[in-house]
Design a protein around this motif. Structure first.
Motif, mmCIF file in Angstrom:
data_model
loop_
_atom_site.group_PDB
_atom_site.id
_atom_site.type_symbol
_atom_site.label_atom_id
_atom_site.label_comp_id
_atom_site.label_asym_id
_atom_site.label_seq_id
_atom_site.Cartn_x
_atom_site.Cartn_y
_atom_site.Cartn_z
ATOM 1 N N THR A 191 30.017 39.547 18.558
ATOM 2 C CA THR A 191 28.954 38.730 19.132
ATOM 3 C C THR A 191 29.340 38.163 20.494
ATOM 4 O O THR A 191 28.733 37.225 20.979
ATOM 5 C CB THR A 191 28.605 37.568 18.172
ATOM 6 O OG1 THR A 191 29.802 36.862 17.843
ATOM 7 C CG2 THR A 191 27.973 38.082 16.906
ATOM 8 N N VAL A 192 30.382 38.735 21.121
ATOM 9 C CA VAL A 192 30.791 38.287 22.444
ATOM 10 C C VAL A 192 29.669 38.555 23.450
ATOM 11 O O VAL A 192 28.808 39.408 23.233
ATOM 12 C CB VAL A 192 32.104 38.997 22.866
ATOM 13 C CG1 VAL A 192 31.834 40.435 23.283
ATOM 14 C CG2 VAL A 192 32.797 38.254 24.001
ATOM 15 N N GLU A 193 29.689 37.819 24.558
ATOM 16 C CA GLU A 193 28.635 37.956 25.569
ATOM 17 C C GLU A 193 28.487 39.398 26.024
ATOM 18 O O GLU A 193 29.454 40.073 26.327
ATOM 19 C CB GLU A 193 28.951 37.051 26.771
ATOM 20 C CG GLU A 193 27.869 37.056 27.842
ATOM 21 C CD GLU A 193 28.208 36.145 29.016
ATOM 22 O OE1 GLU A 193 27.466 36.186 30.025
ATOM 23 O OE2 GLU A 193 29.217 35.416 28.928
ATOM 24 N N ARG A 194 27.246 39.872 26.082
ATOM 25 C CA ARG A 194 26.974 41.230 26.534
ATOM 26 C C ARG A 194 27.119 41.333 28.051
ATOM 27 O O ARG A 194 26.971 40.327 28.736
ATOM 28 C CB ARG A 194 25.565 41.644 26.122
ATOM 29 C CG ARG A 194 25.426 42.307 24.748
ATOM 30 C CD ARG A 194 26.217 41.669 23.680
ATOM 31 N NE ARG A 194 26.084 42.436 22.413
ATOM 32 C CZ ARG A 194 26.807 42.213 21.354
ATOM 33 N NH1 ARG A 194 27.711 41.243 21.353
ATOM 34 N NH2 ARG A 194 26.649 42.941 20.271
ATOM 35 N N PRO A 195 27.437 42.535 28.590
ATOM 36 C CA PRO A 195 27.600 43.804 27.879
ATOM 37 C C PRO A 195 28.966 43.935 27.229
ATOM 38 O O PRO A 195 29.970 43.466 27.759
ATOM 39 C CB PRO A 195 27.449 44.840 28.996
ATOM 40 C CG PRO A 195 27.959 44.152 30.222
ATOM 41 C CD PRO A 195 27.560 42.711 30.067
#
Length: 330
Positions: free
Chosen positions: A47-51
Motif C-alpha cells: 500500500t506504499v504511495e503509487r507508482p
C-alpha cells in the motif's frame, strides 16, 4: 565436504543474477527518507504511495554517513521470490511452512571464533560509541519519529532460561545507546518474558539480530496458537533449511545471538521505564503502518539500553523494510 551454511549472503548469492529478484546501486543515498523514496518505484508493492510494483529486492551500496555499510530493502516483498529463496512453489508456501512448524529443528550454539557476527565489536563503554553512527537505520518519511530498525529479530528468554524465543518489533533509535521498542500488549513470547522481568524489576537481556536468512525472519512471525509459549520459532527456520540455526553467546549480556547475522545489538529491556517515541522529532508520528497511513507516535515505549553493536567486517548489510510495502503487509 561440510554443508554450506545458510545466511543472508548465501541467499543473495543465489538470486543476484536474476533481474526480477535483485538490483543494486552505487549511487550515494541518504538513509533519511531517500532510501524508501527510491525503492517504492523499484519493487515495494503493498500500500506504499503509487507508482509502485512487484519488483526486485534492492541493495544500496553507498550510504551517506555510513561508508562501509550496505542497506538492503524488499527481500521478502514478493511471494514468488520467497518461493525461489526456499526452493519451493510459491503457491504452496503455506503448506510448506506448516510442515516446518510440525517438524522443528532446534538451534545449536557454536564457538566464538566461528561466529561471523562478532568479527567487529563496538561496546557501549567505548568513548566513541554511538548507535546513530554505527547503525544505518533508515527513516521512511520526513515525519518519522527517528531512524527505525524495522526487521530486527529480538531474541530473549524467560528468567529461568527454560524458554527462549524470537519476535520482530519496531525499534526507534532515541539516543547514542537507547532504543524505544514497541511490544504490543500480549506481545507474544518476548512480551511474556519482558513482563516477567518487569514484575521482578530486573532488566531483561536480549539481542537484536539484523540481516538474516528469510527462513529466520519469516519463521519469527508465527504466533500462538500455532506456536504456543515455549515454542522457539528458530526451530521453524531450522526445519525450513533442514539445518539448525547457529547461535553464539553474547559478549555483554547473558543471552545468545544469531551467529550468522550481519549485525547484532546487545542490551537490556529496562523495567518500569518508558520513553516517548517521537521525543526527538515531536512530529506526532511514528512510521508508516501497513494500511498505508502514518502511525501515531506512542507516548510510552519500552526502553532498550544497548551495551554493544557487533557486525561482520566485510561491508555488513543493514536490512530494512519500507512501510507499508508488500514485505510489510504480507
Amino acid at each position: 565436504m561440510s554443508e554450506e551454511l545458510w545466511d543472508l549472503r548465501r541467499v543473495l548469492a543465489e538470486i543476484k543474477n536474476n533481474p526480477a529478484d535483485y538490483h543494486e546501486t552505487d549511487e550515494l543515498i541518504d538513509p533519511n527518507a531517500e532510501l524508501s523514496g527510491v525503492y517504492r518505484y523499484i519493487g515495494a508493492g503493498g500500500t506504499v504511495e503509487r507508482p509502485t510494483q512487484e519488483g526486485p529486492t534492492m541493495m544500496f551500496n553507498n550510504i551517506k554517513g555510513f561508508p562501509d555499510t550496505r542497506v538492503l530493502m524488499g527481500l521478502q516483498a514478493s511471494r514468488r521470490r520467497v518461493g525461489r529463496i526456499f526452493h519451493q512453489d510459491y503457491k504452496t508456501l503455506g503448506h510448506f511452512l506448516n510442515k516446518a512448524v510440525l517438524n522443528p529443528i532446534s538451534p545449536v550454539t557454536i564457538s566464538e571464533k566461528d561466529a561471523p557476527v562478532h568479527e567487529v565489536v563496538h561496546k557501549a563503554t567505548d568513548s566513541d560509541f554511538d548507535l546513530r553512527k554505527l547503525v544505518a537505520a533508515p527513516t521512511n518519511t520526513p515525519y518519522d519519529a527517528g531512524p527505525y530498525i524495522t526487521i530486527g529479530v529480538v531474541l530473549g528468554s524467560s528468567m529461568d532460561k527454560s524458554m527462549s524465543d524470537v519476535t520482530i518489533h519496531r525499534m526507534v533509535i532515541e539516543d547514542k545507546d537507547t532504543l524505544g521498542v514497541y511490544i504490543m500488549p500480549g506481545g507474544r513470547h518476548i512480551g511474556a518474558f519482558a513482563e516477567e522481568y518487569e514484575k521482578a524489576n530486573k532488566p531483561m537481556p536480549i539481542t537484536i539480530n539484523i540481516g538474516l536468512d528469510p527462513a529466520i525472519t519469516i519463521g519469527a512471525t508465527f504466533e500462538p496458537p500455532t506456536t504456543p509459549l515455549g515454542y522457539n520459532e528458530l526451530d521453524i527456520a531450522g526445519a525450513i533449511r533442514n539445518q539448525p540455526v547457529q547461535l553464539v553467546q553474547g559478549l555483554t549480556v547473558d543471552e545468545k545471538a544469531i551467529a550468522r547475522s550481519e549485525y547484532t545489538l546487545e542490551g537490556y529491556i529496562v523495567p518500569n521505564e518508558r520513553i516517548q517515541e517521537d521525543i526527538n522529532t515531536h512530529t506526532g508520528k511514528a512510521m508508516p503502518e501497513f494500511p498505508g497511513y502514518d502511525g501515531d507516535a506512542n507516548p510510552a515505549l519500552q526502553i532498550i539500553k544497548v551495551t554493544a553493536v557487533t557486525h561482520r567486517k566485510d561491508h555488513p548489510i543493514m536490512q530494512s523494510v519500507i512501510g507499508p510495502s508488500e514485505e510489510h503487509v504480507s
